[in-house]
Design an enzyme around this catalytic site. Structure first.
Site, short mmCIF file in Angstrom:
data_model
loop_
_atom_site.label_atom_id
_atom_site.label_comp_id
_atom_site.label_asym_id
_atom_site.label_seq_id
_atom_site.Cartn_x
_atom_site.Cartn_y
_atom_site.Cartn_z
N GLU A 158 13.45 51.17 -8.51
CA GLU A 158 14.48 52.21 -8.32
C GLU A 158 15.03 52.67 -9.67
O GLU A 158 15.34 53.85 -9.85
CB GLU A 158 15.59 51.67 -7.41
CG GLU A 158 15.08 51.49 -5.98
CD GLU A 158 16.05 50.75 -5.09
OE1 GLU A 158 16.38 49.58 -5.43
OE2 GLU A 158 16.49 51.30 -4.07
N GLU B 241 11.78 45.04 -0.80
CA GLU B 241 13.04 44.64 -0.16
C GLU B 241 12.85 44.27 1.30
O GLU B 241 13.48 43.33 1.81
CB GLU B 241 14.07 45.79 -0.25
CG GLU B 241 14.71 45.95 -1.63
CD GLU B 241 13.92 46.84 -2.56
OE1 GLU B 241 12.71 47.07 -2.31
OE2 GLU B 241 14.50 47.31 -3.55
N1 3HC Z 1 16.00 37.61 -8.36
C1 3HC Z 1 16.23 36.33 -8.72
N2 3HC Z 1 15.26 35.48 -9.09
C2 3HC Z 1 14.00 35.93 -9.08
C3 3HC Z 1 13.69 37.25 -8.71
C4 3HC Z 1 14.75 38.12 -8.34
N3 3HC Z 1 14.56 39.39 -7.99
N4 3HC Z 1 12.35 37.41 -8.80
C5 3HC Z 1 11.85 36.24 -9.21
N5 3HC Z 1 12.85 35.35 -9.39
C6 3HC Z 1 12.74 33.98 -9.88
C7 3HC Z 1 11.96 33.08 -8.93
O1 3HC Z 1 12.79 32.53 -7.93
C8 3HC Z 1 11.43 32.04 -9.88
O2 3HC Z 1 12.48 31.15 -10.14
P1 3HC Z 1 12.17 29.59 -10.44
O3 3HC Z 1 11.33 29.59 -11.68
O4 3HC Z 1 13.52 29.00 -10.60
O5 3HC Z 1 11.43 29.08 -9.25
C9 3HC Z 1 11.15 32.83 -11.16
O6 3HC Z 1 11.94 34.01 -11.06
C10 3HC Z 1 9.71 33.22 -11.34
O7 3HC Z 1 9.27 33.85 -10.14
P2 3HC Z 1 7.81 33.57 -9.55
O8 3HC Z 1 7.53 32.12 -9.54
O9 3HC Z 1 7.72 34.31 -8.27
O10 3HC Z 1 6.91 34.26 -10.68
P3 3HC Z 1 5.61 35.13 -10.51
O11 3HC Z 1 5.20 35.48 -11.87
O12 3HC Z 1 4.62 34.44 -9.63
O13 3HC Z 1 6.06 36.47 -9.73
C11 3HC Z 1 7.43 38.39 -9.25
C12 3HC Z 1 6.97 37.37 -10.31
C13 3HC Z 1 6.23 39.22 -8.79
C14 3HC Z 1 8.47 39.26 -9.87
C15 3HC Z 1 7.98 37.62 -8.04
O14 3HC Z 1 8.91 36.68 -8.48
C16 3HC Z 1 8.68 38.50 -7.03
O15 3HC Z 1 8.03 39.06 -6.18
N6 3HC Z 1 10.02 38.56 -7.11
C17 3HC Z 1 10.84 39.25 -6.13
C18 3HC Z 1 10.79 40.73 -6.32
C19 3HC Z 1 11.68 41.38 -5.30
O16 3HC Z 1 11.59 41.14 -4.13
N7 3HC Z 1 12.54 42.28 -5.78
C20 3HC Z 1 13.47 42.97 -4.93
C21 3HC Z 1 14.80 42.32 -5.04
S1 3HC Z 1 15.97 43.05 -3.91
C22 3HC Z 1 16.42 44.47 -4.68
O17 3HC Z 1 15.95 44.79 -5.73
C23 3HC Z 1 17.45 45.29 -3.96
C24 3HC Z 1 17.58 46.64 -4.53
O18 3HC Z 1 17.06 47.60 -3.66
C25 3HC Z 1 18.98 46.97 -4.79
#
Ligand code: 3HC
Ligand code: NAI
Length: 719
Positions: A103, A123
């Protein structure tokens, strides 16, 4: 949290610095707001570039902050201000731009993406919707159908696809940040009005209602009972029918309905549970971050049956050379052709070339002397498996890891016949092994931490979600399945039908009810196990005592179904009837209805009306109750591990969080009260007797699932 620099004398470079994924925490939002203000107010600055530290643009909102009250500047006004600014802003996307990160990119006037970057609005997978303008801007930029698909599925797209869709302006193989700075300098003189996505008119198909209707039906079918995708559709409708200023309010209202829902909590729990499962810990102190896995370059599979073939494919896909062993030439040839076909189809789907050069097929164990690791996948027969392990001990070099894919036999008994019990571990894949994501890594009491670390890391390399579990009959998943299946068949005795029970479970969210799932898996497998363990067969007198074995209630209906040659889909008949052997269209079968009626009258059982509520409670509370026992016994280290096993191995609905999380959402007190009630009604079913851990947790005030571990005092951990 955000670094501000002036580069090339006139470009403000803002770098988000919140490792590991530069999530938009309150501190990051605060720092971003300040940096943007500085850039817009500094007359030396003519353009802005936003990038993320460590080659990752931004992983979206900080999900960890969702549990508390909103702190720091809200995202929507911050993003609106970036878009409205009079200086061109360029997003330099490396790694990921997900959720709020995507976004953020949408409000930048231009986007440069590294060719390996991935973008998406995931999301919906967290039970919410893109609530920083994503549902309003994306349809304006790429049209309703494409935006709907991305927003309702949460699918990640490549930089190339983003370019095709018109989301990014340029894809580069160089440093995206450097390219963006040059791009920004060239953009300075250009008008910005057409680059403000919120100002665009959404390209609207003439048959909008019909399109939304079709997508709604698809979503309801695919994600039964899940709220977030439906709210996403409503938000996209607002983008099509309202100006941005009103659409963004609608987006925010819809987000408010989702944000505090149980489904959002469950899905966010799943996100963290999956990551927690990789962090295994043994009572010895050995754990994921202090045990080094061995490097695995070559592996061997013994047995090219249902499981062996899928495991070969998974290994080859991960770039590991594999030697596959069968017992007979014909079986070897059949297995080989199947594996090659599977690998070729898989490679075609992924647009890569099949790694056939990594494969070797043989009838001789002698060919395995140099491999790093062996996975045995022969019949589920302890004597046979022991012979194979003894043979492997003689043939393989002393450092080779010996793993078994047994679905429930004693891993330590196998370790005991080898010359290297510390190098033996269970690697329990699920069928079909090249598709199913779950891997139970079964730690025997003698498995070394290096062995466990190697199996866990190999699982990850194959794209599996690996969970370390202890060694007991059925391990975690199959051990818990027993009480669940038992309850379903007891309910049949008492008056329910397979279709009623399946419907209740499917309405709950399971992709398949228990009887349809059993028909798919094959009913003969369980029948063979029951015969081998003396529960049924010619030596058992069904009348003495009737419907009881070893002092507890036993339902012989599944045996009676198998005695009629009804083994499920493969025979065209099982709990349901199918058009033909191998058919998948399950129809209720009057013969099963007759069998149930005859059975009930034979045992003078008065059938009663059974509510869906009772079906759900008895099946799922019995499942969770066994989960509590597994935690007590130290077979699983944490409730998260159990939930991950059920989510990835048994189709438990993700929006319910897994059996243990579901129990916590229902309320442990209520689960305890219902189990006590059902156990009183069925005292000959020990699985319904509430476990001591459940009682203890209730006595401690039903703490949150994440803190149960502190209350589990295991007498003897099996992990
Ligand atoms: N918020 C907080 N922590 C997060 C995070 C996030 N958005 N994304 C990843 N992390 C943390 C994980 O929990 C993990 O923590 P840990 O080491 O303590 O276990 C660390 O970051 C590393 O994450 P991964 O092990 O998943 O690392 P990868 O390299 O395998 O993957 C990634 C990276 C593709 C970014 C994956 O973490 C992911 O898919 N993250 C979530 C992305 C997501 O869903 N974003 C949307 C959030 S909601 C939002 O944005 C609302 C908006 O519309 C306002
Ligand atoms: P299967 O019957 O399809 O295949 C077993 C294969 O092993 C056969 O092709 C057989 O010829 C071969 N074999 C037997 N003895 C051998 C020997 N000495 N050397 C080489 N090959 C030999 O069985 P399936 O279903 O693949 O199961 C294998 C193992 O995986 C079992 O332990 C089973 O419990 C376990 N498992 C099975 C699951 C399933 O859904 N089928 C799921 C998870 C685990």
């Amino acid at each position: 949290m955000a670094r501000y620099e002036l580069v090339k004398r006139s470009v403000a470079l803002i770098t988000l610095t919140n490792p590991p994924v530069n999530a938009l925490s309150s501190a990051v939002r605060h720092a971003m707001a300040k940096s943007m203000e500085q850039a817009l107010n500094d007359p030396k600055v003519t353009a802005v570039v936003i990038c993320g530290e460590n080659g990752r643009f931004c992983g979206g909102a900080d999900i960890r902050e969702f549990a508390g009250p909103l702190r720091g500047p809200p995202l929507v006004p911050l993003l609106d201000a970036i878009e409205a600014g009079e200086k061109p802003v360029v997003a330099a996307i490396e790694g990921v731009a997900l959720g709020g990160g995507f976004e953020l990119a949408l409000v930048c006037h231009y986007c440069i993406a590294h060719f390996k970057a991935r973008l998406g609005l995931p999301e919906v997978t967290l039970g919410i919707l893109p609530a920083a303008g994503g549902t309003q801007r994306l349809p304006r930029l790429i049209g309703i159908p494409a935006a709907l698909e991305l927003i309702t599925t949460g699918r990640h797209i490549s930089a190339q696809e983003a370019l095709k869709l018109g989301i990014v302006d340029q894809v580069t193989e160089q440093n995206a940040c450097e390219v963006a700075v040059e791009f920004a300098l060239r953009a300075v003189a250009k008008p910005l009005s057409s680059r403000r996505v919120s100002m665009l008119t959404t390209p609207c198909p003439p048959d909008l209602d019909a399109l939304l209707e079709v997508v709604t039906m698809e979503v309801k079918k695919k994600a039964r009972g899940v709220m977030a995708p439906l709210a996403c559709i409503q938000a996209v409708r607002a983008a099509a029918t309202m100006p941005y200023s009103k659409g963004i309010k609608r987006e925010s209202e819809l987000m408010a309905t989702l944000f505090n829902s149980g489904q959002a909590r469950a899905l966010q729990y799943c996100f963290f549970a999956q990551r927690t499962a990789g962090k295994w810990t043994l009572p010895s102190g050995a754990q994921w971050n202090n045990s080094k896995p061995r490097e695995i370059r070559s592996a061997a599979i013994i047995g090219l049956g249902t499981m062996g073939r899928g495991i070969v494919v998974s290994l080859a896909r991960a770039g590991i050379s594999v030697i596959a062993v069968e017992s007979e030439k014909k079986l070897l040839e059949t297995g080989k052709q199947m594996v090659i076909g599977m690998l070729e189809r898989d490679a075609k789907r992924r647009g890569v070339s099949a790694s056939l050069n990594l494969l070797k097929f043989t009838l001789s164990l002698q060919d395995l002397k140099d491999v790093d690791l062996v996975i045995e996948a022969v019949f589920e027969d302890m004597a046979l498996k022991k012979r194979v392990f003894q043979e492997l001990s003689k043939v393989c070099r002393p450092a080779t890891l010996l793993c078994t894919n047994t679905s429930g036999l004693d891993v330590d008994a196998l370790a005991g016949v080898t010359d290297r019990p510390h190098l033996v571990v269970g690697m329990h894949f699920f069928s079909p092994a090249h598709v199913m994501k779950l891997l139970e890594v079964v730690c025997g009491p003698r498995s070394s931490s290096e062995t466990i670390a190697t199996a866990m890391s190999l699982g990850k390399r194959m794209g599996k979600v690996s969970v370390a579990v202890g060694n007991c009959p059925g391990f975690v998943g199959n051990r818990m399945l027993k009480p669940y299946l038992d309850q379903a068949t007891f309910l049949l005795e008492e008056g329910a039908t397979p279709e009623q029970i399946d419907k209740a479970l499917e309405d709950f969210g399971f992709a398949m009810g228990v009887f349809r799932m059993s028909d798919l898996a094959g009913l003969d497998v369980g029948w063979r196990i029951r015969k081998e363990s003396g529960l049924t067969g010619p030596d058992v007198d069904p009348k003495n005592p009737p419907r009881r074995r070893h002092g507890r209630r036993y339902c012989p209906i599944p045996d009676m179904v198998c005695e009629q040659g009804r083994f499920g889909q493969k025979t065209g008949r099982g709990w349901y009837m199918y058009d033909k052997p191998g058919g998948t269209n399950a129809k209720p079968d009057p013969l099963i209805q007759n069998l149930l009626e005859m059975y009930r009258s034979r045992y003078a059982i008065q059938p009663r009306n059974i509510s869906d509520k009772e079906i759900i409670e008895r099946c799922l509370f019995a499942l969770a109750n066994e989960g509590f026992r597994i935690l007590e016994d130290g077979i699983a280290a944490r409730p998260e591990d159990i939930d991950v096993i059920y989510l990835f191995g048994y189709g438990f609905p993700r929006h319910r969080g897994g059996p243990m999380f579901y129990a916590s959402m229902v309320g442990l007190e209520r689960v305890l009260e219902r189990l006590e009630h059902y156990h009183q009604a069925h005292p000959d079913v020990p699985h319904l007797e509430p476990s001591p851990l459940l009682k203890k947790l209730v006595a401690c005030g039903s703490p949150s699932v994440q803190t149960w571990r502190e209350h589990i005092k295991t007498m003897h951990s099996h992990l």
